[in-house]
Design a protein around this motif. Structure first.
Motif, PDB file in Angstrom:
ATOM      1  N   LEU A  80       0.829  -1.198   0.000  1.00 54.94           N
ATOM      2  CA  LEU A  80       0.000   0.000   0.000  1.00 54.94           C
ATOM      3  C   LEU A  80       0.866   1.251   0.000  1.00 54.94           C
ATOM      4  O   LEU A  80       1.964   1.255   0.543  1.00 54.94           O
ATOM      5  N   GLY A  81       0.360   2.309  -0.593  1.00 55.98           N
ATOM      6  CA  GLY A  81       1.060   3.585  -0.592  1.00 55.98           C
ATOM      7  C   GLY A  81       0.063   4.725  -0.641  1.00 55.98           C
ATOM      8  O   GLY A  81      -1.088   4.544  -1.022  1.00 55.98           O
ATOM      9  N   LEU A  82       0.518   5.876  -0.224  1.00 50.56           N
ATOM     10  CA  LEU A  82      -0.305   7.086  -0.273  1.00 50.56           C
ATOM     11  C   LEU A  82       0.238   8.005  -1.342  1.00 50.56           C
ATOM     12  O   LEU A  82       1.446   8.108  -1.532  1.00 50.56           O
ATOM     13  N   GLU A  83      -0.650   8.668  -2.012  1.00 50.53           N
ATOM     14  CA  GLU A  83      -0.260   9.644  -3.028  1.00 50.53           C
ATOM     15  C   GLU A  83      -1.062  10.907  -2.773  1.00 50.53           C
ATOM     16  O   GLU A  83      -2.286  10.850  -2.670  1.00 50.53           O
ATOM     17  N   LEU A  84      -0.390  12.005  -2.651  1.00 51.81           N
ATOM     18  CA  LEU A  84      -1.055  13.285  -2.468  1.00 51.81           C
ATOM     19  C   LEU A  84      -1.072  13.999  -3.808  1.00 51.81           C
ATOM     20  O   LEU A  84      -0.033  14.193  -4.432  1.00 51.81           O
ATOM     21  N   VAL A  85      -2.247  14.351  -4.261  1.00 47.65           N
ATOM     22  CA  VAL A  85      -2.405  15.050  -5.539  1.00 47.65           C
ATOM     23  C   VAL A  85      -2.976  16.431  -5.221  1.00 47.65           C
ATOM     24  O   VAL A  85      -3.901  16.539  -4.434  1.00 47.65           O
ATOM     25  N   TRP A  86      -2.402  17.443  -5.799  1.00 48.39           N
ATOM     26  CA  TRP A  86      -2.900  18.789  -5.532  1.00 48.39           C
ATOM     27  C   TRP A  86      -2.877  19.600  -6.817  1.00 48.39           C
ATOM     28  O   TRP A  86      -2.193  19.275  -7.775  1.00 48.39           O
ATOM     29  N   TRP A  87      -3.657  20.641  -6.788  1.00 49.58           N
ATOM     30  CA  TRP A  87      -3.706  21.596  -7.893  1.00 49.58           C
ATOM     31  C   TRP A  87      -4.200  22.898  -7.347  1.00 49.58           C
ATOM     32  O   TRP A  87      -4.832  22.960  -6.293  1.00 49.58           O
ATOM     33  N   ALA A  88      -3.920  23.961  -8.049  1.00 49.40           N
ATOM     34  CA  ALA A  88      -4.386  25.293  -7.643  1.00 49.40           C
ATOM     35  C   ALA A  88      -5.609  25.657  -8.476  1.00 49.40           C
ATOM     36  O   ALA A  88      -5.660  25.391  -9.672  1.00 49.40           O
ATOM     37  N   ASP A  89      -6.584  26.232  -7.801  1.00 49.31           N
ATOM     38  CA  ASP A  89      -7.750  26.728  -8.521  1.00 49.31           C
ATOM     39  C   ASP A  89      -7.333  27.941  -9.351  1.00 49.31           C
ATOM     40  O   ASP A  89      -6.505  28.751  -8.912  1.00 49.31           O
ATOM     41  N   ASP A  90      -7.872  28.038 -10.528  1.00 47.56           N
ATOM     42  CA  ASP A  90      -7.587  29.204 -11.356  1.00 47.56           C
ATOM     43  C   ASP A  90      -8.217  30.435 -10.705  1.00 47.56           C
ATOM     44  O   ASP A  90      -9.370  30.389 -10.273  1.00 47.56           O
ATOM     45  N   PRO A  91      -7.467  31.534 -10.602  1.00 44.92           N
ATOM     46  CA  PRO A  91      -8.075  32.737 -10.026  1.00 44.92           C
ATOM     47  C   PRO A  91      -9.220  33.226 -10.908  1.00 44.92           C
ATOM     48  O   PRO A  91      -9.141  33.198 -12.125  1.00 44.92           O
ATOM     49  N   ALA A  92     -10.281  33.618 -10.279  1.00 46.63           N
ATOM     50  CA  ALA A  92     -11.474  34.052 -11.012  1.00 46.63           C
ATOM     51  C   ALA A  92     -11.339  35.456 -11.530  1.00 46.63           C
ATOM     52  O   ALA A  92     -10.599  36.260 -11.166  1.00 46.63           O
TER      53      ALA A  92
END
Length: 92
Positions: A80-92
């Motif tokens: 088993l492993g953990l993966e952290l996925v992230w992204w930034a919201d586009d500024p409105a």
């Protein structure tokens, strides 16, 4: 950060799943999830440190059968492993 030993790498097939808030349990060991292979409770601290289901037998601790040549199989073979996925919201 580096890839953990639980990462199967490009040469091995692995299943991936997304977890929602209901997939996490809180108990005396902190947050945990259920092993997708056997259903055992896996504390996140154990998952991060060990990279496998705690229901697996350590190869060094396995007793051999009476013929002394065939080791017993562990109860669960899930890595088993953990993966952290992230992204930034586009500024409105």
């Amino acid at each position: 950060m580096v890839d953990s030993q639980a990462d199967p790498g490009p040469q091995r097939d692995a299943s991936r799943m997304e977890l929602d808030a209901d997939a996490f349990h809180e108990d005396e060991d902190g947050l945990s999830i259920d092993c997708p292979q056997c259903g055992a409770t896996v504390p996140l601290s154990v998952l991060a440190a060990e990279g496998r289901c705690p229901n697996a037998l350590d190869p060094d601790d396995v007793e051999v059968e009476t013929d002394a040549t065939t080791p017993q199989e562990g109860a669960c073979s899930a890595r088993l492993g953990l993966e952290l996925v992230w992204w930034a919201d586009d500024p409105a």
